[in-house]
Design a protein around this motif. Structure first.
Motif, PDB file in Angstrom:
ATOM      1  N   ASP A 164       0.712  -1.251  -0.046  1.00  0.00           N
ATOM      2  CA  ASP A 164       0.086   0.126  -0.061  1.00  0.00           C
ATOM      3  C   ASP A 164       0.784   1.245  -0.202  1.00  0.00           C
ATOM      4  OD1 ASP A 164       0.936   0.162   2.656  1.00  0.00           O
ATOM      5  OD2 ASP A 164      -1.072  -0.439   3.470  1.00  0.00           O
ATOM      6  N   GLY A 165       2.238   1.057  -0.194  1.00  0.00           N
ATOM      7  CA  GLY A 165       3.083   2.250   0.079  1.00  0.00           C
ATOM      8  C   GLY A 165       3.222   3.218   1.156  1.00  0.00           C
ATOM      9  N   GLU A 166       2.508   2.685   2.361  1.00  0.00           N
ATOM     10  CA  GLU A 166       2.421   3.588   3.404  1.00  0.00           C
ATOM     11  C   GLU A 166       3.393   3.380   4.730  1.00  0.00           C
ATOM     12  OE1 GLU A 166      -1.599   3.193   5.331  1.00  0.00           O
ATOM     13  OE2 GLU A 166      -2.662   3.390   3.611  1.00  0.00           O
ATOM     14  N   ARG A 167       4.171   2.126   4.511  1.00  0.00           N
ATOM     15  CA  ARG A 167       5.351   1.791   5.202  1.00  0.00           C
ATOM     16  C   ARG A 167       6.503   1.522   4.646  1.00  0.00           C
ATOM     17  NH1 ARG A 167       3.180  -1.823  10.112  1.00  0.00           N
ATOM     18  NH2 ARG A 167       1.988  -2.917   8.497  1.00  0.00           N
ATOM     19  N   TYR A 168       7.718   1.760   5.034  1.00  0.00           N
ATOM     20  CA  TYR A 168       8.957   1.315   4.565  1.00  0.00           C
ATOM     21  C   TYR A 168       9.937   0.839   5.392  1.00  0.00           C
ATOM     22  CZ  TYR A 168      11.459   5.371   6.058  1.00  0.00           C
ATOM     23  OH  TYR A 168      11.986   6.200   6.876  1.00  0.00           O
ATOM     24  N   PHE A 169      10.950   0.068   4.809  1.00  0.00           N
ATOM     25  CA  PHE A 169      12.044  -0.445   5.422  1.00  0.00           C
ATOM     26  C   PHE A 169      13.270  -0.204   4.541  1.00  0.00           C
ATOM     27  CE2 PHE A 169      14.974  -4.051   6.216  1.00  0.00           C
ATOM     28  CZ  PHE A 169      15.336  -3.678   7.609  1.00  0.00           C
ATOM     29  N   ARG A 170      14.403   0.522   5.283  1.00  0.00           N
ATOM     30  CA  ARG A 170      15.545   1.092   4.728  1.00  0.00           C
ATOM     31  C   ARG A 170      16.776   0.258   5.177  1.00  0.00           C
ATOM     32  NH1 ARG A 170      18.354   6.721   3.487  1.00  0.00           N
ATOM     33  NH2 ARG A 170      20.272   6.058   4.018  1.00  0.00           N
ATOM     34  N   LYS A 171      17.322  -0.426   4.062  1.00  0.00           N
ATOM     35  CA  LYS A 171      18.396  -1.366   4.435  1.00  0.00           C
ATOM     36  C   LYS A 171      19.643  -0.696   3.779  1.00  0.00           C
ATOM     37  CE  LYS A 171      19.788  -6.003   4.167  1.00  0.00           C
ATOM     38  NZ  LYS A 171      19.230  -7.614   3.529  1.00  0.00           N
ATOM     39  N   ASP A 178       5.076   9.606   4.624  1.00  0.00           N
ATOM     40  CA  ASP A 178       4.283  10.860   4.886  1.00  0.00           C
ATOM     41  C   ASP A 178       3.708  11.564   3.620  1.00  0.00           C
ATOM     42  OD1 ASP A 178       4.147  10.225   7.712  1.00  0.00           O
ATOM     43  OD2 ASP A 178       5.773  11.453   7.991  1.00  0.00           O
ATOM     44  N   ASP A 179       4.751  11.437   2.525  1.00  0.00           N
ATOM     45  CA  ASP A 179       4.652  12.361   1.327  1.00  0.00           C
ATOM     46  C   ASP A 179       3.524  11.446   0.548  1.00  0.00           C
ATOM     47  OD1 ASP A 179       5.504  12.509  -1.852  1.00  0.00           O
ATOM     48  OD2 ASP A 179       5.849  14.477  -0.443  1.00  0.00           O
ATOM     49  N   PRO A 180       2.663  11.985   0.063  1.00  0.00           N
ATOM     50  CA  PRO A 180       1.368  11.297  -0.795  1.00  0.00           C
ATOM     51  C   PRO A 180       2.009  10.828  -2.169  1.00  0.00           C
ATOM     52  CG  PRO A 180       0.583  13.260  -0.052  1.00  0.00           C
ATOM     53  CD  PRO A 180       1.798  13.472   0.310  1.00  0.00           C
ATOM     54  N   ASP A 181       2.730  11.463  -2.689  1.00  0.00           N
ATOM     55  CA  ASP A 181       3.458  11.054  -3.961  1.00  0.00           C
ATOM     56  C   ASP A 181       4.269  10.175  -3.827  1.00  0.00           C
ATOM     57  OD1 ASP A 181       2.103  13.105  -5.418  1.00  0.00           O
ATOM     58  OD2 ASP A 181       3.572  14.665  -5.218  1.00  0.00           O
ATOM     59  N   GLU A 199       2.487   6.845  -3.258  1.00  0.00           N
ATOM     60  CA  GLU A 199       1.955   6.286  -4.394  1.00  0.00           C
ATOM     61  C   GLU A 199       2.982   5.724  -5.401  1.00  0.00           C
ATOM     62  OE1 GLU A 199      -0.179   7.857  -8.501  1.00  0.00           O
ATOM     63  OE2 GLU A 199      -0.592   8.941  -6.702  1.00  0.00           O
ATOM     64  N   ARG A 200       3.999   6.334  -5.340  1.00  0.00           N
ATOM     65  CA  ARG A 200       5.213   5.765  -6.102  1.00  0.00           C
ATOM     66  C   ARG A 200       5.584   4.191  -5.492  1.00  0.00           C
ATOM     67  NH1 ARG A 200      10.654   6.391  -5.972  1.00  0.00           N
ATOM     68  NH2 ARG A 200      10.207   8.019  -4.283  1.00  0.00           N
ATOM     69  N   TYR A 201       5.892   4.359  -4.181  1.00  0.00           N
ATOM     70  CA  TYR A 201       6.006   3.069  -3.408  1.00  0.00           C
ATOM     71  C   TYR A 201       4.911   1.832  -3.780  1.00  0.00           C
ATOM     72  CZ  TYR A 201      10.131   5.186  -0.971  1.00  0.00           C
ATOM     73  OH  TYR A 201      11.224   5.773  -0.814  1.00  0.00           O
TER      74      TYR A 201
END
Length: 95
Positions: A35-42, A70-73, A76-78
């Protein structure tokens, strides 16, 4: 598509791979929920030219290790990229 894998982790899909401008030989991998709402950085430091660790299409990570997008754009991209990766690849596929 649910992003939950089970009670132990959340499946996230590779959405971005960049090279750090600040440090030589540092690769930054970003995985996100469908859904692009959460991310994990490695971050991965390449220790030599023969360093051949695989990057997989998806990871299972603890929900406590996820940040919010937090950024809507960007969200959406994620979401678009995570959905594409989930459609085209198995989670353990090397990318």
């Amino acid at each position: 598509m649910a992003s939950e894998v089970d009670q132990e982790g959340v499946r996230v899909w590779l959405v971005e791979r960049t090279y750090s401008d600040d440090e030589q030989n540092l690769i930054i991998l970003v995985y996100a929920t469908p859904d692009g709402e959460r991310y994990f950085r490695k971050e991965r430091a390449l220790t030599s030219f023969t360093d051949a660790r695989e990057t997989t299409a998806a990871l299972e990570v603890d929900a406590d290790n996820l940040g919010s997008v937090d950024d809507p754009d960007q969200r959406e991209r994620y979401a678009t990229e995570a959905s594409r990766m989930a459609t085209e690849h198995d989670p353990d596929d090397p990318i």
